[in-house]
Design an enzyme around this catalytic site. Structure first.
Site, PDB file in Angstrom:
ATOM      1  N   ASP A  55       0.792  -1.238   0.000  1.00 55.10           N
ATOM      2  CA  ASP A  55       0.000   0.000   0.000  1.00 55.10           C
ATOM      3  C   ASP A  55       0.830   1.297   0.000  1.00 55.10           C
ATOM      4  O   ASP A  55       1.844   1.380   0.696  1.00 55.10           O
ATOM      5  CB  ASP A  55      -0.858   0.100   1.269  1.00 55.10           C
ATOM      6  CG  ASP A  55      -1.594  -1.170   1.598  1.00 55.10           C
ATOM      7  OD1 ASP A  55      -1.518  -2.123   0.825  1.00 55.10           O
ATOM      8  OD2 ASP A  55      -2.240  -1.201   2.666  1.00 55.10           O
TER       9      ASP A  55
ATOM     10  N   GLU B 289     -10.630  -2.640   4.430  1.00 56.45           N
ATOM     11  CA  GLU B 289      -9.320  -2.084   4.767  1.00 56.45           C
ATOM     12  C   GLU B 289      -9.206  -0.679   4.169  1.00 56.45           C
ATOM     13  O   GLU B 289      -9.981  -0.286   3.293  1.00 56.45           O
ATOM     14  CB  GLU B 289      -8.195  -2.958   4.177  1.00 56.45           C
ATOM     15  CG  GLU B 289      -8.236  -4.412   4.599  1.00 56.45           C
ATOM     16  CD  GLU B 289      -7.095  -5.246   4.016  1.00 56.45           C
ATOM     17  OE1 GLU B 289      -6.420  -5.929   4.788  1.00 56.45           O
ATOM     18  OE2 GLU B 289      -6.871  -5.217   2.790  1.00 56.45           O
TER      19      GLU B 289
HETATM   20  C1  FRU Z   1      -3.901  -3.671   2.681  1.00 57.61           C
HETATM   21  C2  FRU Z   1      -3.269  -4.062   4.008  1.00 57.61           C
HETATM   22  C3  FRU Z   1      -3.654  -3.084   5.096  1.00 57.61           C
HETATM   23  C4  FRU Z   1      -2.521  -3.220   6.064  1.00 57.61           C
HETATM   24  C5  FRU Z   1      -1.342  -3.448   5.165  1.00 57.61           C
HETATM   25  C6  FRU Z   1      -0.288  -4.374   5.733  1.00 57.61           C
HETATM   26  O1  FRU Z   1      -3.219  -4.204   1.588  1.00 57.61           O
HETATM   27  O2  FRU Z   1      -3.634  -5.392   4.347  1.00 57.61           O
HETATM   28  O3  FRU Z   1      -4.922  -3.337   5.655  1.00 57.61           O
HETATM   29  O4  FRU Z   1      -2.348  -2.087   6.856  1.00 57.61           O
HETATM   30  O5  FRU Z   1      -1.855  -3.990   3.958  1.00 57.61           O
HETATM   31  O6  FRU Z   1       0.811  -4.485   4.885  1.00 57.61           O
END
Ligand code: FRU
Length: 511
Positions: free
Chosen positions: A45, A225
């Site tokens: 992300d 998320e």
């Molecule tokens: C989304 C996610 C988020 C988390 C991050 C961990 O892709 O799963 O929810 O903060 O990636 O790498």
């Protein structure tokens, strides 16, 4: 973690242990030329997007040690034009102590202009990062803050962390902004398994009060998320603002990312649509966990997503960002719809990066397969307007391999009224069967269809009709699969076509 990421992790681990002896094979043919990738190792992300002193800051989920998910930390890069990036050392590393490992999951960064947090130094406002601390041993996620007094290069953890702790397993991805009418910070954060976005308010970024909950709503088959709430201008009228709530929702049997349009009064987000209505951000299988630069010049709101690459290994990096999208809302017969176009900051740099390597055509009839246009290097940008006349399908074959059937087809299906990306000709190994053909409903406007096609080695992004629809996906063509041709099934006219070749700089790295 969503399913795609989990599966890729399993696959990486499996292939890693099966072929531990094998040398890692570098894949420069898939390293994008005009999209962000970390110099080495894994990213997912985008985090902490903030525009400061003429530069776009990008933090990103990063494993500094390996080319797979793990040791989550925040990598850091900056750019003046959203095309070329300057890379900096890790800004927020994982925290490892005798009894706890704390991974730095996704979140945001704000400039605390009025020093509400008291973290400022020598009269200079601090930057404050608000993120999820994932503690695998404790099976816990809580919200932490950290602050920077050196312009965002490094951050100090707040001594009283966590700032929000519900003793939950899946509670993450805080996105924070300043809301002037109530003079407070607003946070959106995901209660993942409840399909709820929780709103918090704070005067100082340290003490947070619950304001309200939104959800469950829309698509709820997977965990939620990376929520974020953005004010967007409707029909170009700055006096007409609606709020858009983005949620990443896993993608299995539904959209990877969805959005809700509504009103926000500083406490509650009110959906203007029925809560069952599902609105899709991107119709492909890659665009995920996107958040925005909220403070870019000209009041632009610029969305950046991670393009997941699922099964295919790339080396020495894995994962890339999308092209940044300029966002707006339009009133249509389907209600308020999100429009997304490649950011004007990128578009205005195209001539500079193409260095005159541009093809232009106007009012050219095609029927059948058209001329092979370009494609060397597989890093180019196409802007086209088709008059579809009586054609059934019209578009481009990209990443064609001479003398074979290998290709990816991108275009408009006039019979089905769909924009499509068809990867059946080359991506059977990389994609699950249901993702080989990706489509979205789209209507021609007075017989005209506009497409922006951005191929960058392994990422393929297709924008239809001035940003009404987007399909983003990843492809992994053979090194010599660089053909590009236009086609039409039936008679059509290319009203206007421009292709910028953006590859020369990087071509030399391919052996
Ligand atoms: C989304 C996610 C988020 C988390 C991050 C961990 O892709 O799963 O929810 O903060 O990636 O790498």
């Amino acid at each position: 973690m969503n399913k795609v990421k989990f599966l890729s992790l399993v696959l990486v681990t499996l292939t890693g242990s099966l072929f531990a002896q094998d040398k890692v094979v570098p894949t420069p043919q898939w390293r994008p030329a005009y999209h962000f990738t970390p110099p080495t190792n894994w990213t997912n992300d985008p985090n902490g997007l903030i525009f400061l002193n003429g530069e776009f800051n990008l933090y990103y989920q990063h494993n500094p040690f390996e080319n797979k998910w793990g040791h989550m930390s925040w990598g850091h890069a900056t750019s003046k034009d959203l095309v070329t990036w300057k890379h900096f050392p890790v800004a927020i590393p994982e925290i490892v102590t005798k009894d706890t490992t704390t991974w730095i999951y996704s979140g945001s960064v704000v400039l605390d202009k009025n020093n509400t947090s008291g973290f400022g130094k020598n009269g200079k406002p601090p930057l404050v990062a608000i993120f999820t601390a994932d503690q695998p041993k404790q099976k816990k996620e809580s919200q932490f803050i950290a602050y920077s007094n050196n312009g965002g290069l490094s951050y100090k953890q707040y001594a009283q962390n966590p700032v929000i702790d519900l003793n939950m397993h899946d509670f993450r991805d805080p996105n924070v902004f300043w809301y002037p009418p109530t003079k407070q910070w607003i946070m959106t954060v995901a209660m993942v398994d409840d399909h709820i976005v929780r709103f918090y308010g704070s005067k100082n970024l340290k003490e947070w009060t619950k304001l309200s909950d939104f959800g469950p709503a829309g698509f709820t088959k997977n965990g939620w998320e990376c929520p974020s709430l953005l004010p967007l201008v409707v029909d170009g009228n700055p006096a007409n603002i609606k709020w858009v709530l983005f949620v990443s929702s896993g993608g299995e049997h539904g959209p990877l990312m969805q959005y809700f349009v509504g009103d926000f009064d500083g406490t509650i987000f009110k959906n203007v649509n029925d809560n069952h209505k599902v609105l899709t951000v991107d119709y492909g299988d890659a665009f995920y966990a996107a958040i925005a630069w909220r403070d870019a010049p000209q009041n632009k709101k610029i969305l950046l997503g991670w393009l997941q690459n699922g099964r295919q290994e790339t080396n020495p990096w894995k994962g890339q960002m999308s092209i940044p999208h300029d966002l707006s809302l339009k009133n249509t017969s389907d209600g308020l719809v999100l429009y997304q176009l490649p950011s004007a900051f990128v578009t205005q740099s195209l001539p500079k990066y193409a260095k005159g390597n541009v093809i232009e055509k106007k009012n050219t009839s095609i029927n059948g397969s058209g001329p092979v246009l370009h494609g060397e290097g597989n890093a180019y940008w196409i802007d086209v307007e088709f008059d579809i006349k009586n054609a059934k399908r019209v578009g481009f074959n990209v990443a064609e391999k001479a003398g074979t059937d290998k290709k990816v087809t991108v275009g408009y299906d006039a019979e089905k009224q769909q924009l499509f990306v068809d990867c059946t000709g080359s991506e059977k190994v990389n994609k699950s069967p249901e993702n080989l053909i990706q489509t979205t409903p789209m209507k021609a406007v007075s017989g005209l269809v506009k497409i922006k096609l951005l191929l960058d080695r392994s990422s393929l992004e297709v924008f239809g009709n001035d940003g009404e629809r987007v399909i983003s996906t990843m492809i992994y063509p053979d090194k010599d699969a660089t053909g590009l041709s236009v086609f039409s099934e039936g008679e059509a006219v290319i009203r206007g076509l421009k292709i910028w070749n953006l590859s020369p700089k990087v071509l030399s790295t391919i052996k």
